[in-house]
Enzyme design. Structure first.
Site, PDB file in Angstrom:
ATOM      1  N   GLU A  25      22.278 -61.297 -28.985  1.00 23.74           N
ATOM      2  CA  GLU A  25      22.723 -62.483 -29.716  1.00 23.74           C
ATOM      3  C   GLU A  25      23.866 -63.188 -29.015  1.00 23.74           C
ATOM      4  O   GLU A  25      24.863 -62.558 -28.631  1.00 23.74           O
ATOM      5  CB  GLU A  25      23.146 -62.091 -31.147  1.00 23.74           C
ATOM      6  CG  GLU A  25      23.678 -63.287 -31.940  1.00 23.74           C
ATOM      7  CD  GLU A  25      23.753 -63.086 -33.441  1.00 23.74           C
ATOM      8  OE1 GLU A  25      23.201 -62.088 -33.938  1.00 23.74           O
ATOM      9  OE2 GLU A  25      24.371 -63.925 -34.106  1.00 23.74           O
ATOM     10  N   ASP A  30      20.871 -59.125 -42.414  1.00 19.35           N
ATOM     11  CA  ASP A  30      22.001 -59.247 -43.332  1.00 19.35           C
ATOM     12  C   ASP A  30      22.585 -60.659 -43.328  1.00 19.35           C
ATOM     13  O   ASP A  30      23.521 -60.946 -44.075  1.00 19.35           O
ATOM     14  CB  ASP A  30      23.053 -58.164 -43.079  1.00 19.35           C
ATOM     15  CG  ASP A  30      23.690 -58.254 -41.708  1.00 19.35           C
ATOM     16  OD1 ASP A  30      23.356 -59.190 -40.952  1.00 19.35           O
ATOM     17  OD2 ASP A  30      24.522 -57.384 -41.385  1.00 19.35           O
ATOM     18  N   SER A  31      22.003 -61.557 -42.528  1.00 22.11           N
ATOM     19  CA  SER A  31      22.341 -62.983 -42.656  1.00 22.11           C
ATOM     20  C   SER A  31      21.996 -63.450 -44.074  1.00 22.11           C
ATOM     21  O   SER A  31      22.483 -64.477 -44.534  1.00 22.11           O
ATOM     22  CB  SER A  31      21.582 -63.821 -41.625  1.00 22.11           C
ATOM     23  OG  SER A  31      20.184 -63.654 -41.775  1.00 22.11           O
ATOM     24  N   ASP A  33      17.809 -54.633 -41.850  1.00 21.90           N
ATOM     25  CA  ASP A  33      19.149 -54.404 -41.295  1.00 21.90           C
ATOM     26  C   ASP A  33      19.883 -53.285 -42.015  1.00 21.90           C
ATOM     27  O   ASP A  33      19.845 -53.204 -43.246  1.00 21.90           O
ATOM     28  CB  ASP A  33      19.993 -55.679 -41.464  1.00 21.90           C
ATOM     29  CG  ASP A  33      20.256 -56.372 -40.150  1.00 21.90           C
ATOM     30  OD1 ASP A  33      20.177 -55.723 -39.094  1.00 21.90           O
ATOM     31  OD2 ASP A  33      20.536 -57.589 -40.182  1.00 21.90           O
ATOM     32  N   LYS A  44      17.277 -52.140 -38.137  1.00 21.29           N
ATOM     33  CA  LYS A  44      18.099 -52.737 -37.076  1.00 21.29           C
ATOM     34  C   LYS A  44      19.536 -52.304 -37.289  1.00 21.29           C
ATOM     35  O   LYS A  44      20.012 -52.220 -38.423  1.00 21.29           O
ATOM     36  CB  LYS A  44      17.986 -54.262 -37.075  1.00 21.29           C
ATOM     37  CG  LYS A  44      18.839 -54.921 -35.974  1.00 21.29           C
ATOM     38  CD  LYS A  44      18.436 -56.364 -35.710  1.00 21.29           C
ATOM     39  CE  LYS A  44      18.952 -57.356 -36.721  1.00 21.29           C
ATOM     40  NZ  LYS A  44      20.439 -57.421 -36.786  1.00 21.29           N
ATOM     41  N   GLU A  75      23.607 -52.707 -35.573  1.00 15.23           N
ATOM     42  CA  GLU A  75      24.488 -53.389 -34.620  1.00 15.23           C
ATOM     43  C   GLU A  75      25.302 -52.371 -33.828  1.00 15.23           C
ATOM     44  O   GLU A  75      25.812 -51.395 -34.397  1.00 15.23           O
ATOM     45  CB  GLU A  75      25.438 -54.345 -35.361  1.00 15.23           C
ATOM     46  CG  GLU A  75      24.707 -55.541 -35.963  1.00 15.23           C
ATOM     47  CD  GLU A  75      25.647 -56.576 -36.576  1.00 15.23           C
ATOM     48  OE1 GLU A  75      26.883 -56.471 -36.385  1.00 15.23           O
ATOM     49  OE2 GLU A  75      25.141 -57.491 -37.236  1.00 15.23           O
TER      50      GLU A  75
HETATM   51  N1  LIG Z   1      22.951 -69.320 -40.959  1.00 16.02           N
HETATM   52  C1  LIG Z   1      23.232 -68.393 -40.040  1.00 16.02           C
HETATM   53  N2  LIG Z   1      22.505 -68.361 -38.908  1.00 16.02           N
HETATM   54  C2  LIG Z   1      22.777 -67.451 -37.947  1.00 16.02           C
HETATM   55  O1  LIG Z   1      22.079 -67.428 -36.927  1.00 16.02           O
HETATM   56  C3  LIG Z   1      23.827 -66.525 -38.165  1.00 16.02           C
HETATM   57  C4  LIG Z   1      24.524 -66.578 -39.384  1.00 16.02           C
HETATM   58  N3  LIG Z   1      24.232 -67.521 -40.286  1.00 16.02           N
HETATM   59  N4  LIG Z   1      25.523 -65.714 -39.652  1.00 16.02           N
HETATM   60  C5  LIG Z   1      25.656 -64.535 -38.866  1.00 16.02           C
HETATM   61  C6  LIG Z   1      25.436 -64.861 -37.456  1.00 16.02           C
HETATM   62  C7  LIG Z   1      26.533 -65.710 -36.860  1.00 16.02           C
HETATM   63  N5  LIG Z   1      25.841 -66.518 -35.924  1.00 16.02           N
HETATM   64  C8  LIG Z   1      26.423 -67.401 -35.008  1.00 16.02           C
HETATM   65  C9  LIG Z   1      27.216 -68.443 -35.437  1.00 16.02           C
HETATM   66  C10 LIG Z   1      27.759 -69.331 -34.532  1.00 16.02           C
HETATM   67  C11 LIG Z   1      27.561 -69.192 -33.183  1.00 16.02           C
HETATM   68  C12 LIG Z   1      28.136 -70.187 -32.234  1.00 16.02           C
HETATM   69  O2  LIG Z   1      27.438 -71.029 -31.756  1.00 16.02           O
HETATM   70  N6  LIG Z   1      29.419 -70.156 -31.952  1.00 16.02           N
HETATM   71  C13 LIG Z   1      30.020 -71.165 -31.099  1.00 16.02           C
HETATM   72  C14 LIG Z   1      31.035 -71.992 -31.835  1.00 16.02           C
HETATM   73  C15 LIG Z   1      31.896 -71.263 -32.796  1.00 16.02           C
HETATM   74  C16 LIG Z   1      32.871 -72.190 -33.517  1.00 16.02           C
HETATM   75  O3  LIG Z   1      32.799 -73.395 -33.359  1.00 16.02           O
HETATM   76  O4  LIG Z   1      33.723 -71.648 -34.240  1.00 16.02           O
HETATM   77  C17 LIG Z   1      30.646 -70.592 -29.875  1.00 16.02           C
HETATM   78  O5  LIG Z   1      30.711 -71.328 -28.898  1.00 16.02           O
HETATM   79  O6  LIG Z   1      31.044 -69.439 -29.892  1.00 16.02           O
HETATM   80  C18 LIG Z   1      26.786 -68.132 -32.731  1.00 16.02           C
HETATM   81  C19 LIG Z   1      26.213 -67.240 -33.654  1.00 16.02           C
HETATM   82  C20 LIG Z   1      24.466 -66.153 -35.898  1.00 16.02           C
HETATM   83  N7  LIG Z   1      24.205 -65.607 -37.195  1.00 16.02           N
HETATM   84  C1  LIG Z   2      20.034 -63.384 -36.835  1.00 17.48           C
HETATM   85  C2  LIG Z   2      19.440 -62.032 -36.899  1.00 17.48           C
HETATM   86  C3  LIG Z   2      19.253 -61.405 -35.550  1.00 17.48           C
HETATM   87  C4  LIG Z   2      20.240 -61.145 -37.798  1.00 17.48           C
HETATM   88  O1  LIG Z   2      20.836 -60.205 -37.399  1.00 17.48           O
HETATM   89  C5  LIG Z   2      20.269 -61.458 -39.230  1.00 17.48           C
HETATM   90  O2  LIG Z   2      19.466 -62.245 -39.713  1.00 17.48           O
HETATM   91  O3  LIG Z   2      21.103 -60.868 -39.924  1.00 17.48           O
END
Ligand SMILES: Nc1nc(=O)c2c([nH]1)NC[C@@H]1CN(c3ccc(C(=O)N[C@@H](CCC(=O)O)C(=O)O)cc3)CN21
Ligand SMILES: CC(C)C(=O)C(=O)O
Length: 387
Positions: free
Chosen positions: A271, A133-134, A172, A202, A204
């Site tokens: 994740e 669902d991304s 998803d 999948k 959540e």
């Molecule tokens: N383009 C994209 N790729 C992804 O992998 C993804 C999405 N979108 N959207 C749904 C989720 C959200 N995702 C994420 C997004 C950010 C962090 C992350 O690194 N967060 C940091 C910083 C957050 C901030 O700066 O606000 C952290 O330390 O929590 C983790 C998973 C993974 N998924």
């Molecule tokens: C990043 C993967 C695990 C996902 O849930 C998505 O693509 O929605």
């Protein structure tokens, strides 16, 4: 545990082990399935799926069985997307994934959101393709993953499935399609298999969703669980924040992992959890963990295809765990700019992009145009009177 041992365990009629049938026995001894589907896709992750009989000859068709792999499609002038696929990769099933896990071979998973990205992932030899669902965010420009509907997911899953021949296809369950009851979740899962042509779904959630996972797997639909950072619940998590950073919350993650394993999930996505925590949880489990932002101690890895291909404009936020393997956006933009410039300058189309016609036919047509001049002028006059 060996495959045979797992299989024996799964067949023993204790209630706990019965739950695990989705992984092994479901594929080998399909439970009676409720679907009135012409393709036995639910029970038969190993069963061949017939290609669509209504497709035009020569079109690229998903061929879901090894027995079809030697068939090459004939090119047709009516088939702009036609090409032959000489790939001999065998179909990846739930049993293939289990064997990889038992051998310690890493499982690869990548998202695909449409027909070309599905073909790409399949031809690259990726084991599992996820219609995640991304899609809402990276493919449809929505603000978060909660905006996407089951119908949207079905539409895109079907498109991806048309391009996938060998990889194991997971779709998803989007927000709103499973939370109300196990029955609602089962209904949505059936739709993803029947209409979306996915093999697995999948979902959540951890402990709280375990009864739902059990309801789906018991009916023979393989489930991939998803715990840690669950983007559909970003509201209560306080955003996309790394999970399980304390011993107590890591212990909760372990409880969730064990609960989804007991409910019959064939694997679990971890994740955005610290690598050390993900490794310990992986070691505690008897099903594969597919990590995203969870380090290298998991049984496999998943990334969003658009992220890792760099198919987005510069300046967009990218999670820390994403490795950009290509710069598709820049390559594509350069090509579009070149097209624009060449059209403006008259460089495109060149001779080789045009259809020839006999000189004599052109001469005759010129005469016809001359003869029809009054009709042409009248039309021009009518068009100008609109201004
Ligand atoms: N383009 C994209 N790729 C992804 O992998 C993804 C999405 N979108 N959207 C749904 C989720 C959200 N995702 C994420 C997004 C950010 C962090 C992350 O690194 N967060 C940091 C910083 C957050 C901030 O700066 O606000 C952290 O330390 O929590 C983790 C998973 C993974 N998924
Ligand atoms: C990043 C993967 C695990 C996902 O849930 C998505 O693509 O929605």
């Amino acid at each position: 545990m060996s495959l045979a041992a797992v299989s024996r365990t799964a067949c023993r009629p204790s209630s706990g082990n019965l739950l695990r049938r989705s992984l092994h026995s479901a594929a080998r001894h399909p439970a009676p399935i409720l679907l009135a589907s012409s393709h036995a896709a639910v029970a038969g992750s190993t069963c061949p799926r017939p290609s669509h009989s209504h497709s035009a000859p020569g079109f690229y068709q998903p061929q879901h069985s090894a027995q079809f792999h030697t068939t090459t499609q004939k090119a047709s002038s009516h088939a702009p997307m036609s090409f032959s696929d000489l790939s001999t990769r065998k179909k990846v099933t739930i049993n293939t994934l289990r064997k990889m896990y038992e051998k310690g071979e890493k499982i690869t998973m990548i998202t695909a959101h449409d027909f070309p990205s599905g073909i790409l992932a399949d031809q690259a030899g990726i084991d599992c393709i996820l219609v995640g669902d991304s899609l809402a965010m990276v493919g449809l420009g929505m603000e978060d993953t909660n905006q996407i509907s089951l119908d949207d997911m079905l539409h895109h899953s079907r498109a991806v499935a048309r391009g996938v021949r060998s990889a194991f296809l997971v779709a998803d369950l989007p927000m709103g399609s499973y939370e109300l009851s196990p029955k609602q979740a089962l209904q949505s899962s059936i739709a993803l298999v029947q209409k979306g042509r996915a093999t697995s779904v999948k979902i959540e959630g951890g402990k709280e969703i375990a009864p739902t996972i059990k309801a789906i797997t018991t009916m023979g639909i393989p489930v991939l669980a998803h715990i840690g950072l669950t983007p559909q619940r970003q509201g209560s998590l306080g955003g996309f924040v790394v999970q399980s950073k304390t011993a107590a919350s890591a212990s909760k993650l372990l409880s969730d992992a064990l609960a989804v394993q007991d409910a019959g999930a064939w694997g679990v996505v971890l994740e955005a959890v610290p690598a050390d925590v993900a490794r310990l949880v992986t070691e505690a489990l008897d099903i594969p963990t597919i990590g995203i932002g969870a380090g290298e101690g998991t049984s496999g890895q998943v990334l969003v295809q658009i992220d890792m291909l760099g198919n987005f404009p510069t300046g967009r936020f990218l999670p820390k765990f994403v490795k950009k393997y290509a710069d598709v956006f820049e390559v594509s933009k350069k090509a579009l700019v070149e097209f624009k410039d060449e059209v403006k300058s008259g460089q495109y189309p060149a001779q080789e992009h045009t259809y020839p016609v006999k000189e004599q036919e052109v001469a005759e047509f010129k005469k016809i145009v001359e003869h029809r001049k009054p009709e042409i002028d009248a039309s021009k006059e009518r068009r100008r009177s609109f201004d």
